[in-house]
Design a protein around this motif. Sequence first.
Motif, PDB file in Angstrom:
ATOM      1  N   GLU A  95       8.373   3.815   5.016  1.00 24.54           N
ATOM      2  CA  GLU A  95       8.617   2.404   4.005  1.00 24.54           C
ATOM      3  C   GLU A  95       8.793   1.303   5.146  1.00 24.54           C
ATOM      4  O   GLU A  95       9.798   1.337   5.945  1.00 24.54           O
ATOM      5  CB  GLU A  95       9.314   2.700   2.804  1.00 24.54           C
ATOM      6  N   SER A  96       8.229   0.226   4.540  1.00 24.69           N
ATOM      7  CA  SER A  96       8.455  -0.977   5.177  1.00 24.69           C
ATOM      8  C   SER A  96      10.062  -1.269   4.914  1.00 24.69           C
ATOM      9  O   SER A  96      10.769  -0.978   3.762  1.00 24.69           O
ATOM     10  CB  SER A  96       7.644  -2.097   4.501  1.00 24.69           C
TER      11      SER A  96
ATOM     12  N   PHE B  78       1.484  -6.593   6.441  1.00 19.96           N
ATOM     13  CA  PHE B  78       1.421  -5.933   5.118  1.00 19.96           C
ATOM     14  C   PHE B  78       2.554  -4.930   4.921  1.00 19.96           C
ATOM     15  O   PHE B  78       3.357  -4.499   5.860  1.00 19.96           O
ATOM     16  CB  PHE B  78       0.273  -5.167   4.726  1.00 19.96           C
ATOM     17  N   SER B  79       3.028  -4.122   3.469  1.00 20.83           N
ATOM     18  CA  SER B  79       4.057  -3.444   3.495  1.00 20.83           C
ATOM     19  C   SER B  79       3.637  -1.947   3.057  1.00 20.83           C
ATOM     20  O   SER B  79       2.530  -2.021   2.179  1.00 20.83           O
ATOM     21  CB  SER B  79       5.067  -4.060   2.486  1.00 20.83           C
ATOM     22  N   VAL B  80       4.386  -1.191   3.173  1.00 25.32           N
ATOM     23  CA  VAL B  80       4.006   0.275   2.597  1.00 25.32           C
ATOM     24  C   VAL B  80       5.296   0.672   2.108  1.00 25.32           C
ATOM     25  O   VAL B  80       6.385   0.529   2.277  1.00 25.32           O
ATOM     26  CB  VAL B  80       3.959   1.342   3.637  1.00 25.32           C
ATOM     27  N   ILE B  81       5.261   1.103   0.452  1.00 26.64           N
ATOM     28  CA  ILE B  81       6.265   1.870  -0.199  1.00 26.64           C
ATOM     29  C   ILE B  81       5.648   3.240  -0.542  1.00 26.64           C
ATOM     30  O   ILE B  81       4.304   3.344  -0.778  1.00 26.64           O
ATOM     31  CB  ILE B  81       6.577   1.225  -1.289  1.00 26.64           C
ATOM     32  N   ASN B  82       6.402   4.128  -0.680  1.00 24.22           N
ATOM     33  CA  ASN B  82       5.964   5.431  -1.097  1.00 24.22           C
ATOM     34  C   ASN B  82       6.935   5.941  -2.496  1.00 24.22           C
ATOM     35  O   ASN B  82       7.771   6.860  -2.366  1.00 24.22           O
ATOM     36  CB  ASN B  82       6.022   6.551  -0.234  1.00 24.22           C
TER      37      ASN B  82
ATOM     38  N   LEU C 232      -4.783   5.534   5.798  1.00 23.68           N
ATOM     39  CA  LEU C 232      -3.712   5.430   6.461  1.00 23.68           C
ATOM     40  C   LEU C 232      -2.610   6.459   6.440  1.00 23.68           C
ATOM     41  O   LEU C 232      -2.131   6.512   5.220  1.00 23.68           O
ATOM     42  CB  LEU C 232      -3.379   4.046   6.458  1.00 23.68           C
ATOM     43  N   GLN C 233      -2.313   7.025   7.273  1.00 20.72           N
ATOM     44  CA  GLN C 233      -1.052   7.896   7.154  1.00 20.72           C
ATOM     45  C   GLN C 233       0.101   7.144   7.548  1.00 20.72           C
ATOM     46  O   GLN C 233       0.457   6.955   8.811  1.00 20.72           O
ATOM     47  CB  GLN C 233      -1.347   9.071   8.343  1.00 20.72           C
TER      48      GLN C 233
ATOM     49  N   PHE D  92       1.019  -1.179   0.034  1.00 21.42           N
ATOM     50  CA  PHE D  92      -0.025   0.208   0.017  1.00 21.42           C
ATOM     51  C   PHE D  92       0.990   1.194  -0.173  1.00 21.42           C
ATOM     52  O   PHE D  92       2.068   0.929   0.218  1.00 21.42           O
ATOM     53  CB  PHE D  92      -0.815   0.182   1.111  1.00 21.42           C
ATOM     54  N   TYR D  93       0.253   2.343  -0.319  1.00 24.55           N
ATOM     55  CA  TYR D  93       1.202   3.788  -0.279  1.00 24.55           C
ATOM     56  C   TYR D  93       0.387   4.700   0.658  1.00 24.55           C
ATOM     57  O   TYR D  93      -0.776   4.201   1.309  1.00 24.55           O
ATOM     58  CB  TYR D  93       0.607   4.448  -1.724  1.00 24.55           C
TER      59      TYR D  93
END
Length: 251
Positions: free
Chosen positions: A113-114, A143-147, A108-109, A35-36
């Motif tokens: 990044e993961s 889960f993971s976060v990338i921006n 989600l804020q 997710f971003y």
Amino acid sequence: MFSKPKVEITINEVENRKRVKLIDNKNKVHRLPTFYDGEDISGKVEIFLTSKTFEHKGVKLQLIGEIKNLQKLKSKTKSTFISLSNELIPPGVITEPMTTLPFVFNKLQAQYESYKGDFVEVRYYIRVTIITTLRDLKFDSEFSVINPQDESILKQNDEQIKLDVGIEDKLKLSIVFFSKNYKLKGEMNGEVTFKKVNFDLKSMDLMIMKREIMKGDDDYDPAILGKYEIMDGGPFSNETVPIRIYLKPYD
């Protein structure tokens, strides 16, 4: 007899988005829903009974983001930067063989990044906690976060990397890389100029290294990601050796 229910957490993935690959410090590969920053995190929780009924003191859902120092797990050195909580079921008795509970966390804020490094880990996960008289039962799904950044950021504050090194009057080198900003799968281009060589050199290597720093904590020794031999044999004074390093092989 205490009969523990089974719990499955399903996170709805963004259509046509690839799962990000993360490699932890034990070289285990994780491919996680991605997710971003600012996106909704939704899904469902399924509770499967292993007995006819199950009495509990509440079922809680959390979304947690945390940074861990992997070298100090015994002292529980970690920082929780996101902690969102919802009550899924109030205290009572579950009688259905399977209970499905949808959930959503809106916009989600997630600024970090993961990351799974050698010493530091940044992770996001959904946790379901079933509170009972005997103990709390916890079930997690990560889960993971990338921006992703626009490519134009590569041009911001970009300049050459230049380093002049030497050993008294024996050796003087000028090392230049033509840029300091790179794509994750780009290539580094530069050159080494031997300005003065007054003794025999057999070889010269360049290494790509990764240093992890956890704010307010230790600065750990860097890890060697790659090693390149750029010269084999003795160079002449004022000889220039070109350098090209591809970054695609590195996670």
